[in-house]
Enzyme design. Structure first.
Site, PDB file in Angstrom:
ATOM      1  N   ARG A 112       0.806  -1.231   0.000  1.00 56.65           N
ATOM      2  CA  ARG A 112       0.000   0.000   0.000  1.00 56.65           C
ATOM      3  C   ARG A 112       0.841   1.285   0.000  1.00 56.65           C
ATOM      4  O   ARG A 112       0.324   2.351   0.301  1.00 56.65           O
ATOM      5  CB  ARG A 112      -0.976   0.020   1.182  1.00 56.65           C
ATOM      6  CG  ARG A 112      -2.033  -1.074   1.114  1.00 56.65           C
ATOM      7  CD  ARG A 112      -3.218  -0.760   1.998  1.00 56.65           C
ATOM      8  NE  ARG A 112      -4.262  -1.755   1.849  1.00 56.65           N
ATOM      9  CZ  ARG A 112      -4.451  -2.773   2.693  1.00 56.65           C
ATOM     10  NH1 ARG A 112      -3.646  -2.927   3.726  1.00 56.65           N
ATOM     11  NH2 ARG A 112      -5.422  -3.623   2.488  1.00 56.65           N
ATOM     12  N   LYS A 134       3.476  11.751 -10.854  1.00 59.20           N
ATOM     13  CA  LYS A 134       2.666  10.918 -11.743  1.00 59.20           C
ATOM     14  C   LYS A 134       3.417   9.617 -11.995  1.00 59.20           C
ATOM     15  O   LYS A 134       4.576   9.628 -12.416  1.00 59.20           O
ATOM     16  CB  LYS A 134       2.440  11.622 -13.080  1.00 59.20           C
ATOM     17  CG  LYS A 134       1.310  12.619 -13.097  1.00 59.20           C
ATOM     18  CD  LYS A 134       1.107  13.069 -14.529  1.00 59.20           C
ATOM     19  CE  LYS A 134      -0.028  14.054 -14.662  1.00 59.20           C
ATOM     20  NZ  LYS A 134      -0.212  14.474 -16.064  1.00 59.20           N
ATOM     21  N   GLU A 176      10.072  18.964 -24.127  1.00 57.64           N
ATOM     22  CA  GLU A 176       9.329  19.188 -22.881  1.00 57.64           C
ATOM     23  C   GLU A 176       9.679  20.550 -22.271  1.00 57.64           C
ATOM     24  O   GLU A 176       8.834  21.192 -21.650  1.00 57.64           O
ATOM     25  CB  GLU A 176       9.609  18.065 -21.883  1.00 57.64           C
ATOM     26  CG  GLU A 176       9.100  16.691 -22.317  1.00 57.64           C
ATOM     27  CD  GLU A 176       7.590  16.521 -22.189  1.00 57.64           C
ATOM     28  OE1 GLU A 176       6.906  17.451 -21.718  1.00 57.64           O
ATOM     29  OE2 GLU A 176       7.089  15.437 -22.557  1.00 57.64           O
ATOM     30  N   LYS A 214       7.485  23.559 -13.572  1.00 57.25           N
ATOM     31  CA  LYS A 214       6.728  22.336 -13.282  1.00 57.25           C
ATOM     32  C   LYS A 214       6.383  22.255 -11.795  1.00 57.25           C
ATOM     33  O   LYS A 214       5.240  21.944 -11.423  1.00 57.25           O
ATOM     34  CB  LYS A 214       7.566  21.126 -13.699  1.00 57.25           C
ATOM     35  CG  LYS A 214       6.950  19.755 -13.355  1.00 57.25           C
ATOM     36  CD  LYS A 214       5.952  19.317 -14.388  1.00 57.25           C
ATOM     37  CE  LYS A 214       5.322  17.964 -14.066  1.00 57.25           C
ATOM     38  NZ  LYS A 214       6.084  16.830 -14.586  1.00 57.25           N
ATOM     39  N   GLU A 224      -4.106  17.175 -10.861  1.00 54.69           N
ATOM     40  CA  GLU A 224      -4.531  17.547 -12.207  1.00 54.69           C
ATOM     41  C   GLU A 224      -6.034  17.783 -12.311  1.00 54.69           C
ATOM     42  O   GLU A 224      -6.704  17.310 -13.225  1.00 54.69           O
ATOM     43  CB  GLU A 224      -4.093  16.454 -13.203  1.00 54.69           C
ATOM     44  CG  GLU A 224      -4.009  16.946 -14.638  1.00 54.69           C
ATOM     45  CD  GLU A 224      -3.346  15.943 -15.559  1.00 54.69           C
ATOM     46  OE1 GLU A 224      -2.126  16.076 -15.754  1.00 54.69           O
ATOM     47  OE2 GLU A 224      -4.026  15.040 -16.055  1.00 54.69           O
ATOM     48  N   ARG A 228      -2.754  21.939 -13.703  1.00 54.78           N
ATOM     49  CA  ARG A 228      -1.710  20.984 -14.083  1.00 54.78           C
ATOM     50  C   ARG A 228      -1.960  20.352 -15.451  1.00 54.78           C
ATOM     51  O   ARG A 228      -1.019  19.952 -16.146  1.00 54.78           O
ATOM     52  CB  ARG A 228      -1.559  19.896 -13.010  1.00 54.78           C
ATOM     53  CG  ARG A 228      -0.413  18.933 -13.308  1.00 54.78           C
ATOM     54  CD  ARG A 228      -0.094  17.992 -12.174  1.00 54.78           C
ATOM     55  NE  ARG A 228       1.014  17.121 -12.536  1.00 54.78           N
ATOM     56  CZ  ARG A 228       1.579  16.248 -11.731  1.00 54.78           C
ATOM     57  NH1 ARG A 228       1.168  16.133 -10.482  1.00 54.78           N
ATOM     58  NH2 ARG A 228       2.579  15.491 -12.148  1.00 54.78           N
ATOM     59  N   ASN A 232       0.019  19.209 -20.245  1.00 52.61           N
ATOM     60  CA  ASN A 232      -0.190  18.195 -21.275  1.00 52.61           C
ATOM     61  C   ASN A 232      -0.313  18.806 -22.673  1.00 52.61           C
ATOM     62  O   ASN A 232      -0.755  18.129 -23.605  1.00 52.61           O
ATOM     63  CB  ASN A 232      -1.437  17.369 -20.953  1.00 52.61           C
ATOM     64  CG  ASN A 232      -1.207  16.436 -19.786  1.00 52.61           C
ATOM     65  OD1 ASN A 232      -0.349  15.566 -19.825  1.00 52.61           O
ATOM     66  ND2 ASN A 232      -1.971  16.630 -18.722  1.00 52.61           N
ATOM     67  N   HIS A 235       0.365  16.761 -25.680  1.00 54.72           N
ATOM     68  CA  HIS A 235       0.233  15.361 -25.312  1.00 54.72           C
ATOM     69  C   HIS A 235      -1.054  14.715 -25.829  1.00 54.72           C
ATOM     70  O   HIS A 235      -1.059  13.522 -26.142  1.00 54.72           O
ATOM     71  CB  HIS A 235       0.320  15.200 -23.793  1.00 54.72           C
ATOM     72  CG  HIS A 235       1.696  15.409 -23.241  1.00 54.72           C
ATOM     73  ND1 HIS A 235       2.377  16.605 -23.361  1.00 54.72           N
ATOM     74  CD2 HIS A 235       2.522  14.578 -22.562  1.00 54.72           C
ATOM     75  CE1 HIS A 235       3.558  16.491 -22.786  1.00 54.72           C
ATOM     76  NE2 HIS A 235       3.671  15.272 -22.293  1.00 54.72           N
ATOM     77  N   HIS A 239      -0.108  11.535 -27.712  1.00 47.86           N
ATOM     78  CA  HIS A 239      -0.417  10.195 -27.228  1.00 47.86           C
ATOM     79  C   HIS A 239      -1.101   9.356 -28.306  1.00 47.86           C
ATOM     80  O   HIS A 239      -0.882   8.133 -28.387  1.00 47.86           O
ATOM     81  CB  HIS A 239      -1.310  10.267 -25.983  1.00 47.86           C
ATOM     82  CG  HIS A 239      -0.562  10.646 -24.746  1.00 47.86           C
ATOM     83  ND1 HIS A 239      -1.200  10.953 -23.568  1.00 47.86           N
ATOM     84  CD2 HIS A 239       0.759  10.759 -24.494  1.00 47.86           C
ATOM     85  CE1 HIS A 239      -0.294  11.250 -22.640  1.00 47.86           C
ATOM     86  NE2 HIS A 239       0.889  11.136 -23.190  1.00 47.86           N
ATOM     87  N   HIS A 252       8.989   9.725 -26.744  1.00 48.28           N
ATOM     88  CA  HIS A 252       7.856  10.467 -26.200  1.00 48.28           C
ATOM     89  C   HIS A 252       7.950  11.954 -26.535  1.00 48.28           C
ATOM     90  O   HIS A 252       6.979  12.564 -26.999  1.00 48.28           O
ATOM     91  CB  HIS A 252       7.792  10.275 -24.686  1.00 48.28           C
ATOM     92  CG  HIS A 252       6.730  11.083 -24.019  1.00 48.28           C
ATOM     93  ND1 HIS A 252       5.389  10.909 -24.282  1.00 48.28           N
ATOM     94  CD2 HIS A 252       6.806  12.101 -23.123  1.00 48.28           C
ATOM     95  CE1 HIS A 252       4.681  11.770 -23.565  1.00 48.28           C
ATOM     96  NE2 HIS A 252       5.512  12.506 -22.860  1.00 48.28           N
TER      97      HIS A 252
END
Length: 349
Positions: A112, A134, A176, A214, A224, A228, A232, A235, A239, A252
């Site tokens: 956990r 993330k 980025e 960031k 997010e 936030r 993206n 992205h 993606h 990426h």
């Protein structure tokens, strides 16, 4: 009788991000360094000269985005169980964004949740993936659709690791950096237009500004829910490109670069960005040999794949659209026909 009992949480997820040569550290606990053969071959000896522990293990997973999956997580977890790691034990993510995402996710679910530290070795992971908590893996439906928010205890950004970085990997990291400048900091963008990132001191300043941007955004919106999501930019389109090419054609950051060009064209069509600004961004991407074009075989299939994006809902797609250079708009109110018209400009002739 109704009883209301408030459950108040006071959780401080703050941590330090150090941009410098790693200082020697000793951890009085079980520690596992998660890495891959490529990174360990280049830099493991260097890291082991800096880090020691009561018990230290090395877990190596296959290299590449296609291995960012449940099988690799199972490999990591099995090693932790075999070595009897407990809740006081710790993981160290030693590699690029793929290693960081998987290590963080494994740390988030093992018993956990246990601590982990990020030691990013690529420019992309240093300026983006290692900061913000993330974590996750890919599956056949898309990228990072399984994961958790799990903040590291520290991030150590050592410029030493960039000395062996391939040109494409370097460019992917620059993408980025550009992403953050376009959406949040016009002055930073203008700095990058003039900067020579091959100069070590200039590169370190760019890394510092990108990480500060960031970190500031994550501090305001860790999970997010709003701001936030602006990180993206590029992205949503990128993606889909990664998904269509099975993560094998583009790094990426390269897919994000193309995605930024697509988002910019959308912004131009919406009257939020001038053609000149869109060209300036494309020129800066091209300066680092980043791809800025992509041929879409089926624009309707491309559009439908947007709905697998985590920011989207059943009925609408959320897009991150730049407002000029230095501003950003998050919206799910763009007409489908406008998006299709933009995608059509990237379609097969």
């Amino acid at each position: 009788m109704q009883v209301h009992i408030p459950l108040q949480q006071v959780i401080d997820n703050s941590y330090d991000i150090t941009i410098d040569t790693i200082e020697k550290k000793y951890f009085d606990k079980k520690v596992a360094i998660v890495t891959n053969p490529k990174v360990s071959g280049l830099h493991l000896a260097y890291l082991l000269s800096k880090i020691s522990a009561k018990e230290l293990y090395i877990i190596s997973v296959p290299d590449g985005e296609e291995y960012k999956n449940q099988a690799s997580i199972d490999l990591i977890l099995e090693s932790l169980f075999n070595h009897r790691f407990n809740r006081k034990s710790m993981l160290i993510a030693f590699g690029g964004g793929v290693i960081g995402d998987m290590t963080g996710y494994a740390a988030s679910i093992y018993q956990r949740g246990i601590d982990f530290i990020q030691v990013p070795t690529t420019l992309l992971s240093q300026v983006d993936a290692s900061v913000g908590g993330k974590t996750g893996i890919n599956n056949k439906y898309g990228k990072n659709l399984i994961g958790a928010f799990h903040q590291p205890k520290a991030v150590y950004i050592d410029p030493h690791f960039l000395t062996t970085l391939a040109k494409r990997e370097f460019g992917a990291g620059v993408a980025e950096i550009i992403k953050m400048a376009v959406t949040f900091n016009k002055d930073f963008f203008e700095f990058l237009e003039q900067a020579d990132l091959q100069d070590k001191s200039v590169l370190q300043e760019a890394i510092k500004q990108a990480v500060e941007t960031k970190a500031n955004v994550v501090a305001q919106d860790e999970k997010e829910h709003g701001l936030r999501a602006a990180l993206n930019y590029g992205h949503t389109f990128g993606h889909v490109i990664e998904n269509e090419t099975k993560y094998k054609t583009y790094l990426h950051g390269e897919a994000v670069a193309i995605g930024m060009v697509m988002a910019n064209e959308t912004a131009v069509a919406m009257g939020l960005m001038s053609k000149e600004e869109a060209q300036r961004i494309k020129n800066l991407l091209a300066k680092y040999d980043l791809p800025t074009s992509y041929t879409i075989k089926d624009i309707n299939t491309f559009y439908e794949t947007f709905f697998l994006d985590k920011k989207s809902s059943d009925a609408s797609v959320t897009f991150i659209i730049p407002v000029g250079i230095g501003g950003v708009k998050i919206t799910d109110k763009i007409d489908k026909e406008l998006i299709l018209s933009v995608l059509n400009t990237f379609g097969e002739n």
